[in-house]
Design a protein around this motif. Sequence first.
Motif, mmCIF file in Angstrom:
data_model
loop_
_atom_site.group_PDB
_atom_site.id
_atom_site.type_symbol
_atom_site.label_atom_id
_atom_site.label_comp_id
_atom_site.label_asym_id
_atom_site.label_seq_id
_atom_site.Cartn_x
_atom_site.Cartn_y
_atom_site.Cartn_z
ATOM 1 N N LYS A 76 0.942 -1.149 -0.095
ATOM 2 C CA LYS A 76 -0.144 -0.072 0.072
ATOM 3 C C LYS A 76 1.048 1.282 -0.121
ATOM 4 O O LYS A 76 0.523 2.233 -0.917
ATOM 5 C CB LYS A 76 -0.896 -0.017 1.279
ATOM 6 C CG LYS A 76 -1.971 1.150 0.971
ATOM 7 C CD LYS A 76 -3.062 0.865 2.208
ATOM 8 C CE LYS A 76 -3.992 2.256 1.914
ATOM 9 N NZ LYS A 76 -4.962 2.264 3.211
ATOM 10 N N ALA A 127 2.068 1.863 -3.564
ATOM 11 C CA ALA A 127 0.963 2.185 -4.320
ATOM 12 C C ALA A 127 0.549 3.721 -4.183
ATOM 13 O O ALA A 127 0.490 4.497 -5.193
ATOM 14 C CB ALA A 127 -0.111 1.203 -4.245
ATOM 15 N N GLU A 128 0.392 4.154 -2.948
ATOM 16 C CA GLU A 128 0.103 5.594 -2.563
ATOM 17 C C GLU A 128 1.184 6.437 -3.181
ATOM 18 O O GLU A 128 0.913 7.539 -3.399
ATOM 19 C CB GLU A 128 -0.212 5.674 -1.217
ATOM 20 C CG GLU A 128 -1.315 4.877 -0.545
ATOM 21 C CD GLU A 128 -1.764 5.077 0.758
ATOM 22 O OE1 GLU A 128 -0.871 4.987 1.533
ATOM 23 O OE2 GLU A 128 -2.907 4.827 1.278
ATOM 24 N N ALA A 141 3.757 2.126 -10.136
ATOM 25 C CA ALA A 141 2.502 1.256 -10.801
ATOM 26 C C ALA A 141 2.347 -0.177 -10.600
ATOM 27 O O ALA A 141 1.224 -0.560 -10.498
ATOM 28 C CB ALA A 141 2.936 1.509 -12.562
ATOM 29 N N GLN A 182 0.519 -0.373 -7.573
ATOM 30 C CA GLN A 182 -0.979 -0.040 -7.575
ATOM 31 C C GLN A 182 -1.558 -1.115 -8.540
ATOM 32 O O GLN A 182 -2.886 -1.755 -7.954
ATOM 33 C CB GLN A 182 -0.973 1.102 -8.670
ATOM 34 C CG GLN A 182 -0.418 2.402 -7.688
ATOM 35 C CD GLN A 182 -0.385 3.630 -8.710
ATOM 36 O OE1 GLN A 182 -0.200 3.249 -9.923
ATOM 37 N NE2 GLN A 182 -0.327 4.841 -8.231
ATOM 38 N N SER A 183 -0.790 -1.927 -9.460
ATOM 39 C CA SER A 183 -1.717 -3.114 -10.043
ATOM 40 C C SER A 183 -1.922 -4.126 -9.122
ATOM 41 O O SER A 183 -3.034 -4.789 -9.238
ATOM 42 C CB SER A 183 -0.552 -3.376 -11.143
ATOM 43 O OG SER A 183 -1.197 -4.409 -12.068
ATOM 44 N N LYS A 229 -10.101 1.308 -9.831
ATOM 45 C CA LYS A 229 -9.333 2.638 -9.307
ATOM 46 C C LYS A 229 -7.809 2.437 -9.246
ATOM 47 O O LYS A 229 -6.979 3.047 -9.705
ATOM 48 C CB LYS A 229 -9.653 3.218 -7.582
ATOM 49 C CG LYS A 229 -8.842 4.292 -7.110
ATOM 50 C CD LYS A 229 -9.071 4.384 -5.496
ATOM 51 C CE LYS A 229 -7.697 5.135 -4.977
ATOM 52 N NZ LYS A 229 -8.171 5.207 -3.400
ATOM 53 N N TRP A 230 -7.185 1.345 -8.700
ATOM 54 C CA TRP A 230 -5.897 1.045 -8.533
ATOM 55 C C TRP A 230 -5.316 0.844 -9.939
ATOM 56 O O TRP A 230 -4.216 0.877 -10.362
ATOM 57 C CB TRP A 230 -5.525 -0.066 -7.613
ATOM 58 C CG TRP A 230 -5.795 0.640 -5.968
ATOM 59 C CD1 TRP A 230 -6.767 0.501 -5.182
ATOM 60 C CD2 TRP A 230 -4.868 1.790 -5.478
ATOM 61 N NE1 TRP A 230 -6.572 1.063 -4.055
ATOM 62 C CE2 TRP A 230 -5.335 1.890 -4.174
ATOM 63 C CE3 TRP A 230 -3.832 2.422 -5.775
ATOM 64 C CZ2 TRP A 230 -4.788 2.992 -3.256
ATOM 65 C CZ3 TRP A 230 -3.338 3.302 -5.007
ATOM 66 C CH2 TRP A 230 -3.727 3.618 -3.732
ATOM 67 N N TYR A 231 -6.152 -0.268 -10.583
ATOM 68 C CA TYR A 231 -5.941 -0.521 -11.935
ATOM 69 C C TYR A 231 -5.523 0.735 -12.974
ATOM 70 O O TYR A 231 -4.715 0.714 -13.598
ATOM 71 C CB TYR A 231 -6.835 -1.149 -12.653
ATOM 72 C CG TYR A 231 -6.975 -3.007 -12.228
ATOM 73 C CD1 TYR A 231 -5.757 -3.656 -11.683
ATOM 74 C CD2 TYR A 231 -8.267 -3.629 -12.041
ATOM 75 C CE1 TYR A 231 -5.908 -4.742 -11.281
ATOM 76 C CE2 TYR A 231 -8.427 -4.893 -11.626
ATOM 77 C CZ TYR A 231 -7.012 -5.386 -11.257
ATOM 78 O OH TYR A 231 -7.251 -6.758 -10.727
ATOM 79 N N LEU A 236 -4.766 3.770 -12.099
ATOM 80 C CA LEU A 236 -3.694 4.507 -11.766
ATOM 81 C C LEU A 236 -2.440 3.905 -12.381
ATOM 82 O O LEU A 236 -1.590 4.476 -12.696
ATOM 83 C CB LEU A 236 -3.649 4.636 -9.979
ATOM 84 C CG LEU A 236 -4.429 5.529 -9.455
ATOM 85 C CD1 LEU A 236 -4.359 5.422 -8.017
ATOM 86 C CD2 LEU A 236 -4.347 7.003 -9.884
ATOM 87 N N ALA A 237 -2.585 2.433 -12.314
ATOM 88 C CA ALA A 237 -1.108 1.733 -12.897
ATOM 89 C C ALA A 237 -1.382 1.857 -14.361
ATOM 90 O O ALA A 237 -0.320 2.030 -15.131
ATOM 91 C CB ALA A 237 -1.221 0.615 -12.175
#
Length: 270
Positions: free
Chosen positions: A44, A47-48, A52, A55-56, A77-79, A81-82
């Motif tokens: 986490k 990711a923050e 990438a 985040q993935s 959301k996380w996909y 961003l990556a």
Amino acid sequence: MLKHLTILLAFLMPLSAPVVAQDFQKGLAAYDTGDFATAFKEWKPFAEAGNADAQSNLGLLYDNGEGVPQDYKEAAKWYRLAAEQGAAKAQYNLGYMYDNGRGVLQDYKEALKWYRLSAEQGHAKAQINLGLLYDNGYGVPQDYIEAVRGYRIAAEQGYASAQFNLGNRYFKGEDVPQDYKEAAKWYRLAAEQGVADAQTNLGYMYDNGLGFLQDNTMAHMWYNIGAANGSELSGTNRDEIAKEMTSEGIEKAQAMARECMSSDYKQCGY
């Protein structure tokens, strides 16, 4: 459509940050042992911070409900961003979300966009799904030539579903010249990966002398294998062709089927 991948991305850190790299690897190790909560905790912060790969992977955890409550919106959301940073697997997974309306409104044009970006980086399953969208005219004018192109690229990388789809194209002569030998080639490759429908179709081709000399024994063998892998049609066809065979021929076909499956499809036939 194909389900999203559950493969973690490799993570490379510069040599100047060995502790950080080690922390990320803790997440990978935890994931591999099924400790998804620890994997989430380790990934986490990365990711923050905008990494990438992390985040993935966070998207994957939310997508599968591993270590966190399943939440498709958080996964998307996380996909995203990556994906916006060019991560091919995240682009594929985001395309899948749009394709199937998971965590986002179903939108074939958005699915097409993300599949295409992923496919352009060589992601085989994105290429397959891109082919399926063109095949069905979802989000784009129906275009069988583009569909075949996507299937061929993925088929040549060894993906069984693409090999099966390409076999169907050659069998039917849809946007490629009808070619039973070429159809048989791709069906065989898919059959050797356990695709029951491809095994059934190989049986049918031997049964009817399409691309091969007509051969009841080979037809029975592939029908028998297809039936064992869940194809009801294979079972029906096997029982029908058995009516035309001697008991010795049936025993031979059954022995060949056993050898084929026990050899992991490496020794199939005479």
